[in-house]
Design a protein around this motif. Structure first.
Motif, PDB file in Angstrom:
ATOM      1  N   LEU A  23       0.831  -1.205   0.000  1.00  0.00           N
ATOM      2  CA  LEU A  23       0.000   0.000   0.000  1.00  0.00           C
ATOM      3  C   LEU A  23       0.866   1.256   0.000  1.00  0.00           C
ATOM      4  O   LEU A  23       1.712   1.437   0.888  1.00  0.00           O
ATOM      5  N   TRP A  66      -1.254   1.523  -5.007  1.00  0.00           N
ATOM      6  CA  TRP A  66      -0.726   0.203  -4.693  1.00  0.00           C
ATOM      7  C   TRP A  66       0.512  -0.109  -5.519  1.00  0.00           C
ATOM      8  O   TRP A  66       0.601   0.264  -6.689  1.00  0.00           O
ATOM      9  N   GLU A 110      -4.779  -6.852  -3.482  1.00  0.00           N
ATOM     10  CA  GLU A 110      -3.337  -6.967  -3.271  1.00  0.00           C
ATOM     11  C   GLU A 110      -2.913  -8.411  -2.975  1.00  0.00           C
ATOM     12  O   GLU A 110      -1.767  -8.781  -3.223  1.00  0.00           O
ATOM     13  N   GLY A 115      -3.716  -4.295  -5.951  1.00  0.00           N
ATOM     14  CA  GLY A 115      -4.635  -3.721  -4.985  1.00  0.00           C
ATOM     15  C   GLY A 115      -5.611  -2.753  -5.626  1.00  0.00           C
ATOM     16  O   GLY A 115      -5.340  -2.169  -6.672  1.00  0.00           O
TER      17      GLY A 115
END
Length: 399
Positions: A23, A66, A110, A115
């Motif tokens: 992230l 992501w 993810e 993601g």
């Protein structure tokens, strides 16, 4: 290829991204003002300009995008998305081959390497959930990838990337031949009526599959069962099929009544032998105490955040008190199934809420078993918060 810019990661956080954290968070970015257009490909670099990873910029409630690849030479193109989708399909092959379960998660963000979106499978029909405008810009790549690697009857989409994290009402149908609704699917042999064209919720939360099966097989027989925050009554269906003496389903939403009747009926269960209550769950607890109602099995699966006219519920802040109220209406030696989908705390803290609730009520308890996400909801160890589901079966010994 889409526009690409360098994003400089703060020194102390570079190791975290080298180690696989997926992230991209705002706090990690030095030159955050350079991020203007969502879907921009970003090249994560350290303070010397050395490559760390490549990802995309897309705002959602969790972060700013992501990571997609740690290979500097890997292009983010159609081949990239197709490779990830093929891998996801191969991982779920046992689900495709299971005639008793025809609804599952095909692609889990993810956990499967990209993601920001998920894909759920319903008997050959697919629902894509988009969580940012950034990933939505890759829609054509993702749909093409899905069509290349799977047999697809139709595709629906749910846009969930409004700034408040709420579903954006839009035309859900994307491609293929629309099925007749309700679409009938199975979960461990139990039928569910699914509506892919009726707003954000389709009729069942797939992440509770193993919990429902466990309730049917080991906990429901001859029990008085209370299912709170019951939605369409999926837990009640499994409890009834497991031999429950009676189920009581409680939810504030008016539609929970016809939806629960439907789910019970399609499984050959007489809904009139069960109770379906349209009421604020927090008010129902007070009602149950007043009427001296007690249950052998109580299922607690509240949303992470809920708002009624007089009360705002936050799992992180209020779950302990919810358990305390549940203890009061649970028979001695009864079982509480405490569940949360909040990613804001881990299983250890969740068990701490349980311990504190019993301590404050003067009771004792035993943890019988715990569950997290099922196999199809693939997660990665580098992103522990992605394994958001926490379910604890608690035996109330006394109190």
């Amino acid at each position: 290829m889409k526009k690409e810019i360098d994003v400089k990661i703060k020194g102390k956080l570079t190791k975290k991204y080298h180690d696989g954290y997926p992230l991209i968070v705002k706090e990690a970015i030095v030159n955050v003002d350079d991020l203007q257009e969502e879907s921009t490909i970003v090249r994560l670099v350290d303070d010397k300009g050395a490559f760390i990873a490549r990802g995309y910029f897309g705002k959602q409630n969790k972060g700013y995008g992501w990571v997609l690849s740690h290979n500097e030479k890997e292009e983010i193109d159609q081949a990239f998305f197709t490779k990830k989708m093929a891998s996801a399909c191969a991982y779920r092959q046992p689900f495709f081959e299971d005639d008793e379960t025809t609804a599952f998660r095909l692609f889990n963000g993810e956990g499967d390497g990209i993601g920001g979106f998920t894909i759920d499978y319903f008997a050959g029909h697919y629902v894509i959930n988009w969580y940012s405008e950034g990933i939505y810009a890759f829609k054509n790549y993702i749909i093409e990838a899905l069509q290349q690697v799977a047999e697809v009857k139709s595709i629906y989409e749910k846009k969930r990337f409004d700034t408040k994290g709420q579903y954006l009402d839009d035309n859900d149908f994307v491609w293929g031949e629309e099925p007749e609704f309700p679409l009938m699917v199975k979960e461990n042999g139990v039928q569910f009526a699914i509506y892919l064209n009726d707003g954000a919720m389709v009729g069942v939360f797939l992440d509770q599959r193993e919990v429902r099966k466990t309730i049917r097989e080991r906990y429901a027989a001859d029990k008085q069962v209370l299912n709170t925050f019951s939605y369409t009554g999926a837990f009640s269906v499994f409890a009834a099929l497991g031999g429950a003496a009676k189920t009581t389903s409680v939810d504030l939403a008016n539609r929970s009544l016809p939806k629960t009747i439907e789910q019970l009926s399609i499984n050959g269960i007489d809904h009139e032998a069960h109770s379906i209550v349209v009421m604020d769950v927090f008010k129902y607890f007070k009602y149950a105490v007043k009427k001296n109602l007690k249950f052998d099995l109580v299922i607690l699966d509240p949303p992470s955040f809920a708002k009624s006219k007089k009360f705002i519920f936050s799992a992180a802040k209020d779950y302990k008190d919810l358990i305390k109220e549940t203890i009061a209406i649970t028979e001695d030696n009864g079982v509480i199934v405490a569940s949360t989908n909040s990613s804001g705390f881990d299983m250890k803290k969740f068990k701490g809420f349980i311990a504190t609730a019993f301590k404050e009520t003067g009771g004792t308890y035993q943890i019988l078993e715990t569950y997290t996400l099922p196999q199809d909801f693939k997660t990665i160890p580098e992103y522990r918060e992605g394994n958001y589901l926490k379910v604890v079966f608690i035996k109330k010994i006394s109190g």
